[in-house]
Design an enzyme around this catalytic site. Sequence first.
Site, PDB file in Angstrom:
ATOM      1  CB  CYS A 231      -0.910   0.016   1.223  1.00 31.18           C
ATOM      2  SG  CYS A 231      -1.863  -1.494   1.474  1.00 31.18           S
ATOM      3  CB  ALA A 232       3.728   2.029  -2.253  1.00 29.41           C
ATOM      4  CE  LYS A 237       4.646   4.088   7.153  1.00 24.87           C
ATOM      5  NZ  LYS A 237       3.792   5.172   6.598  1.00 24.87           N
ATOM      6  CG  ASP A 255      -1.539   2.920  -3.631  1.00 24.95           C
ATOM      7  OD1 ASP A 255      -1.170   2.918  -2.446  1.00 24.95           O
ATOM      8  OD2 ASP A 255      -2.617   3.423  -4.001  1.00 24.95           O
ATOM      9  CG  ASP A 300       1.583   2.426   5.760  1.00 21.53           C
ATOM     10  OD1 ASP A 300       1.093   2.427   6.904  1.00 21.53           O
ATOM     11  OD2 ASP A 300       1.953   3.465   5.178  1.00 21.53           O
ATOM     12  CB  CYS A 353      -0.995   6.658  10.739  1.00 24.47           C
ATOM     13  SG  CYS A 353      -2.161   6.980   9.396  1.00 24.47           S
TER      14      CYS A 353
END
Length: 403
Positions: A231-232, A237, A255, A300, A353
């Site tokens: 999930c770039a 990251k 993605d 992510d 996050c």
Amino acid sequence: MKLHRNLVFATIDSLHQIFNEQKQADKVLKNTLKRDKRWGARDRSFIAETTYDIVRWKRLYAEIAEVKEPFDRSNLFRLFTVWATLNGITIPDWPQFEKTPTRRIKGRFDELSKIRKYRESIPDWLDELGEKELGKKWDAEISALNKTADVVLRVNSLKPESKALQNELFDGGIETENIKGLPEALKLKERANVFTTDMFKKGWFEVQDASSQKVARLLNPEPGMRVIDACAGAGGKTLHIAALMENKGQVIAMDIFENKLNELKRRARRAGAHNIETRTIDSTKVIKKLIEKADKVLIDAPCTGLGVLRRNPDAKWKLQPEFLERIRKTQAELLDSYSRMVKPGGELVYATCSILPSENDKQVKAFLSRDSGKDFSLVKAEKIMPSSSGFDGFYMALLKKKA
């Protein structure tokens, strides 16, 4: 502080677009700050910081000003009056500020500050959710999430010259300090626009919060490996992973949004990261071709973003309860699907996050109990809470697949 008409009007215009046209605050401000070339750094800072302040405290200020959405222009000036009064700024004798209840503002502020949903300026449902998921910890966390975020840089180890970054920044009037446990991190002592520096343009650093920098460290990619960032997005990251791999091996950045991957390509060129390949997830075939092909996979995952409200205060007004239900389902689906790309003996990092257990450790626990996760075991997990760390709220879990 003397208020200047053109700066105040630019702030009001920005607030109109954010509140009434539902536009993203950062994009609105990016355009607003280009409006007048005569504005200096202090002028731009006033517009940006004031706009973000009023966005952050929208509910509290609206309650004090006794206005409701949608805010017409006079309502926006009333919100501005509340901000100025609470910050000790004299209200100028302009027609726009007539009929504003300046005398009652501080009294109303003291009264409303006793109620958490007003004091921390959050929707009712979000306050109830935070208390339900975090209990007594919610008070400290939502308070910390209303603080202004620090600016943290990640030194790009792919550029040998970047070793001199701290000194070069100092020479340019930007002081930084190291962060314990994160060798590439530098925290600015005072906010500054680092994007205009030659060092940024040369790719010596990226802006990346300390919590975010821990994710690639936990993944621990090694030179020569095949690593997938599933999930770039725009690749914060991904770039860190490429640097840790010393440009050796392969990083596949994936993605569903091609435009984000195009931005990643641009950033990779600037950073000198040559081992990154981008792939748009436009069908299930993209994942199937990589089943059991990666030494390490990073998920992510998309999330509520509650851990980064300090950076995106407008997000709390756009979030809705039904989104949380949808995103939990998406997170589970991503774990089930993308985990298949890990080789036997390989490792997976799941990160968000968010500070909500339902998006974090509960997701991992549920995955490990399903067939899709039966070959994985939890190695370690870390919760980074804003109130204790001073940085963004993050969760990350390292899982290992049976050999």
